[in-house]
Design a protein around this motif. Sequence first.
Motif, PDB file in Angstrom:
ATOM      1  N   GLN A  91       0.825  -1.202   0.000  1.00 50.22           N
ATOM      2  CA  GLN A  91       0.000   0.000   0.000  1.00 50.22           C
ATOM      3  C   GLN A  91       0.864   1.260   0.000  1.00 50.22           C
ATOM      4  OE1 GLN A  91      -3.718   0.366   0.390  1.00 50.22           O
ATOM      5  NE2 GLN A  91      -3.503  -1.615  -0.623  1.00 50.22           N
ATOM      6  N   GLY A  92       1.946   1.237   0.751  1.00 50.64           N
ATOM      7  CA  GLY A  92       2.846   2.385   0.765  1.00 50.64           C
ATOM      8  C   GLY A  92       3.436   2.657  -0.604  1.00 50.64           C
ATOM      9  N   ARG A  93       3.883   1.599  -1.262  1.00 52.62           N
ATOM     10  CA  ARG A  93       4.456   1.763  -2.602  1.00 52.62           C
ATOM     11  C   ARG A  93       3.416   2.257  -3.604  1.00 52.62           C
ATOM     12  NH1 ARG A  93       9.347  -0.482  -3.895  1.00 52.62           N
ATOM     13  NH2 ARG A  93      10.460  -1.565  -2.227  1.00 52.62           N
ATOM     14  N   ARG A  94       2.177   1.853  -3.411  1.00 53.75           N
ATOM     15  CA  ARG A  94       1.125   2.234  -4.354  1.00 53.75           C
ATOM     16  C   ARG A  94       0.673   3.675  -4.161  1.00 53.75           C
ATOM     17  NH1 ARG A  94      -3.706  -1.823  -4.375  1.00 53.75           N
ATOM     18  NH2 ARG A  94      -2.011  -3.088  -5.237  1.00 53.75           N
ATOM     19  N   PHE A  95       0.489   4.091  -2.913  1.00 50.66           N
ATOM     20  CA  PHE A  95      -0.126   5.391  -2.656  1.00 50.66           C
ATOM     21  C   PHE A  95       0.860   6.459  -2.166  1.00 50.66           C
ATOM     22  CE2 PHE A  95      -3.602   2.257  -2.137  1.00 50.66           C
ATOM     23  CZ  PHE A  95      -4.366   2.676  -3.214  1.00 50.66           C
ATOM     24  N   ASP A  96       2.107   6.058  -1.974  1.00 49.01           N
ATOM     25  CA  ASP A  96       3.185   7.007  -1.678  1.00 49.01           C
ATOM     26  C   ASP A  96       4.426   6.514  -2.418  1.00 49.01           C
ATOM     27  OD1 ASP A  96       4.580   9.127  -0.500  1.00 49.01           O
ATOM     28  OD2 ASP A  96       5.103   7.938   1.278  1.00 49.01           O
ATOM     29  N   PRO A  97       4.354   6.443  -3.750  1.00 48.02           N
ATOM     30  CA  PRO A  97       5.366   5.724  -4.532  1.00 48.02           C
ATOM     31  C   PRO A  97       6.784   6.253  -4.371  1.00 48.02           C
ATOM     32  CG  PRO A  97       3.928   6.997  -5.963  1.00 48.02           C
ATOM     33  CD  PRO A  97       3.293   6.993  -4.617  1.00 48.02           C
ATOM     34  N   GLN A  98       6.950   7.534  -4.141  1.00 46.85           N
ATOM     35  CA  GLN A  98       8.294   8.090  -3.965  1.00 46.85           C
ATOM     36  C   GLN A  98       8.665   8.274  -2.489  1.00 46.85           C
ATOM     37  OE1 GLN A  98      10.390   8.325  -6.523  1.00 46.85           O
ATOM     38  NE2 GLN A  98       8.660   7.392  -7.640  1.00 46.85           N
ATOM     39  N   GLY A  99       7.735   7.926  -1.590  1.00 51.24           N
ATOM     40  CA  GLY A  99       8.029   7.991  -0.158  1.00 51.24           C
ATOM     41  C   GLY A  99       7.981   9.373   0.453  1.00 51.24           C
ATOM     42  N   ALA A 100       7.428  10.363  -0.256  1.00 52.44           N
ATOM     43  CA  ALA A 100       7.434  11.736   0.257  1.00 52.44           C
ATOM     44  C   ALA A 100       6.573  11.876   1.513  1.00 52.44           C
ATOM     45  CB  ALA A 100       6.938  12.698  -0.830  1.00 52.44           C
ATOM     46  N   TYR A 101       5.438  11.191   1.550  1.00 58.20           N
ATOM     47  CA  TYR A 101       4.567  11.246   2.736  1.00 58.20           C
ATOM     48  C   TYR A 101       5.290  10.663   3.939  1.00 58.20           C
ATOM     49  CZ  TYR A 101       0.473  10.272   5.731  1.00 58.20           C
ATOM     50  OH  TYR A 101      -0.422  10.196   6.779  1.00 58.20           O
ATOM     51  N   VAL A 102       5.928   9.527   3.769  1.00 59.56           N
ATOM     52  CA  VAL A 102       6.657   8.903   4.875  1.00 59.56           C
ATOM     53  C   VAL A 102       7.763   9.822   5.373  1.00 59.56           C
ATOM     54  CG1 VAL A 102       8.274   7.050   5.447  1.00 59.56           C
ATOM     55  CG2 VAL A 102       6.092   6.510   4.359  1.00 59.56           C
ATOM     56  N   ARG A 103       8.565  10.361   4.475  1.00 62.71           N
ATOM     57  CA  ARG A 103       9.672  11.207   4.910  1.00 62.71           C
ATOM     58  C   ARG A 103       9.184  12.486   5.589  1.00 62.71           C
ATOM     59  NH1 ARG A 103      11.981   8.728   0.409  1.00 62.71           N
ATOM     60  NH2 ARG A 103      10.979  10.183  -1.023  1.00 62.71           N
ATOM     61  N   ARG A 104       7.979  12.958   5.222  1.00 64.43           N
ATOM     62  CA  ARG A 104       7.422  14.156   5.861  1.00 64.43           C
ATOM     63  C   ARG A 104       7.145  13.916   7.343  1.00 64.43           C
ATOM     64  NH1 ARG A 104       2.161  15.638   3.027  1.00 64.43           N
ATOM     65  NH2 ARG A 104       3.653  15.870   1.312  1.00 64.43           N
TER      66      ARG A 104
END
Length: 451
Positions: A392-405
Motif C-alpha cells: 500500500q505504501g508503494r502504491r499510494f506514496d510511490p516516492q516515499g514523500a509522505y513517509v519522509r514528511r
Amino acid sequence: MNVAVVLFTSDLRLHDNPVLRSALRDADRVVPLFVRDDAVHRAGFDAPNRLAFLADCLADLDAGLRGRGGRLIIRTGAVAEEVRRLVEETGARAVHTAAGVSGYAARREERLRTALADTGCELRIHDAVVTALAPGRVVPAGKDHFAVFTPYFRRWEAAGVRGTLTAPRTVRLPDGEFPSDPLPSRDGVGDVSPGLAAGGEVAARKLATSWLNGGLGDYADRHDDLAGDATSRLSPHLHFGTVSAAELANRAQEKGGPGAEAFVRQLAWRDFHHQVLAARPDASWSDYRPRRDRWRSDEDEIAAWKAGRTGYPVVDAAMRQLAHEGWMHNRGRLLAASFLTKTLYVDWRVGARHFLELLVDGDIADNQLNWQWVAGTGTDTRPNRVLNPVVQGRRFDPQGAYVRRWVPELAEVEGAAVHEPWKAGGGLDYPEPVVDLGEARARFERARGLD
C-alpha cells in the motif's frame, strides 16, 4: 411577540441552516443557544482537539450573529434543563434543533420533550441538517436501513439533495437581558495537537470555495495520493456543521465532472453511515456483524501503533500525522486501521477509541462504522481483506514523500526504498517491525477459520 429558541448542536453555521431559517420564518424574535453539555464531558467525548476547534466555531458563530443584530447565548449544564430555563426566561413558543442519529442524540431529544412537556413550548426537530439526505429518507423494501452502500447510493442519487438556503440578513433577539457564559477560547484548552486547523464558518467557507474551485477537478484521480494531500480537508467542518453537506453536494454537482462525482460519492458514504447508526445505534460499540473474533491484546504492539513506531513506515507516518494535526489522510486512516485490526488482530474498539481521543472530526457514525468496515465486523462485503502496508505504501506514496514528511528518521532513505527500511542497512534510528507480515496474515486466517 412570538419567540423561538434555536438550539445549535452540530450545525454551527448561518448559511444553509434549516433550523435557523425555520425559526426565523415562524417567529418574530429568535434566541440562538449553545449548551456546553455536561453529558459530553462525563462521557469523555470532549477531547482537547475538538474542544479547541469548537471554541473557534462558537466565536465565529457569535460574530456572525452579532453582525446580523443577534448574539449566541452560551449555557453550561444538562441540555434539557438549560433549554427549559431559557424557554421560561424568554416565553418561547418553540425550540428548533437538528436531528441526530446517535443513541446520545436520541436520549437528548427525549429529555427535551420531557422537559418542555408542561411549558406550552413545542419542540421541532429538523432533518437533513447534519447530513445531505436525512437518515431513513430512502430504505430498502421491508427494512429500516441499507446495509450495502452501492444500492444505497443509487437511491440517494435518485432522491436528490434539498436546495441550499441562504444565510439570514437579520437575527433579532427579544427584549431583555439573557445571561450567557463567556465564549470559550482555544487558548484555554491544553494538550491540543500543534498543527490543528482553525475552526469556524468563515474558515469553512473559505476552504470549501478554494477546494471546489481547485482540488475538486483532480479528486477522482488523486484522492488516495498520500503525499499530494489532495483531499478537501472539510471533514472537521462537516462534523461541527460549519459547512453544510447538502450545500457541498449541490455546489460540487454544479461543477460536474469525475472529480465532483467522486466527491459527492464520499458525501453519500458519510450519509450511509449515519443511516446505519440511526437504525442500529448500538453499532457505535457493538459489532454490526459479529465474526466471533478472538482479538489479541499485546500492550506493547498497541503502544507502538499509537506512537507511530510499528516499523512499517506508512502506518507510522499516518499515526504521527494524527498526533500532530488531529487529522489524518483518508488512505492513512484505512491503512492504520487495517494494520491494527487485521495485522495485529486487535479489537477495532481500541483503535476507534484512540482516534476519538485525537481526531477533530471524531464523529461517532463515521469513525465507529468506518472502523467496523475495516475490521470486517461492519458493512464491508469483503470482511477478510487484509491490506499489506508495504504494498500500500508503494502504491499510494510511490516516492516515499509522505513517509519522509512524518518519519524524519527515514529522511535519508531515497524513493520507494523508504517503505522497507530494514533493507537499507544499519544506522537508522527506526524500530524493527513489530510483527512479520506473513506470520500475521496466517494468524489472522487461522483465527477467522480461513486456512
